[in-house]
Design a protein around this motif. Structure first.
Motif, PDB file in Angstrom:
ATOM      1  N   GLU A   1       0.394  -1.473   0.600  1.00  0.00           N
ATOM      2  CA  GLU A   1       1.105  -1.118  -0.619  1.00  0.00           C
ATOM      3  C   GLU A   1       0.468  -1.762  -1.842  1.00  0.00           C
ATOM      4  O   GLU A   1      -0.255  -2.744  -1.729  1.00  0.00           O
TER       5      GLU A   1
ATOM      6  N   GLU B   1      -2.653   6.702  -4.817  1.00  0.00           N
ATOM      7  CA  GLU B   1      -2.340   7.148  -3.458  1.00  0.00           C
ATOM      8  C   GLU B   1      -3.351   8.164  -2.942  1.00  0.00           C
ATOM      9  O   GLU B   1      -3.749   8.098  -1.781  1.00  0.00           O
TER      10      GLU B   1
ATOM     11  N   SER C   1       0.192   3.028  -0.474  1.00  0.00           N
ATOM     12  CA  SER C   1       1.467   3.486  -1.008  1.00  0.00           C
ATOM     13  C   SER C   1       1.779   2.652  -2.253  1.00  0.00           C
ATOM     14  O   SER C   1       1.739   1.424  -2.211  1.00  0.00           O
TER      15      SER C   1
END
Length: 136
Positions: free
Chosen positions: A69, A100, A106
């Motif tokens: 992330e 992304e 993410s």
């Protein structure tokens, strides 16, 4: 979230890593292309560096990267006459989609900081040079 370089892919040949600075460049490019963004804001030091000729695409962008992330902070100057919530939302969408799609990470948040409003395009007036001699 800790700041480190994520191992995105391990193969028998080695691993692929993406530096946080790369994500900052991606986010900076995506944000600067949004309608209503006058400039990215890198603060006082960033402004001086750019005036000295150092072009920094990642100016005004800070990224925290985890293993899967990323979180992004973007500081901008918005053009007068544009609706700030719309510009901010478009930046969030653009930055998230760019990161992304290019990295596979993410994006958990994109925080947009509006630091100023550009009132109109400022045209620099030519410098007036007086014919003044201090020494004769």
């Amino acid at each position: 979230m800790e700041e480190f370089t994520p191992d995105l892919e391990r193969t028998e040949l080695g691993k692929v890593q993406i530096a946080p600075e790369v994500l900052e460049v991606i986010a900076g490019m995506a944000a600067s292309e949004v309608e209503g963004v006058a400039h990215m804001s890198g603060g006082f030091v960033g402004e001086i560096a750019e005036r000295l000729g150092r072009k920094n695409i990642a100016r005004g962008v800070r990224v925290e990267v985890g293993s899967r992330e990323a979180a992004v902070d973007v500081s901008i100057i918005v053009k007068y006459g544009h609706r700030i919530p719309d510009v901010a939302r478009n930046i969030q969408d653009s930055v998230r989609n760019a990161i992304e799609s290019m990295t596979g990470l993410s994006v958990v948040e994109v925080n947009v900081h509006i630091v100023d409003v550009e009132l109109k395009s400022e045209e620099k007036a030519p410098a007036v040079v007086e014919d003044f001699h201090r020494v004769r």
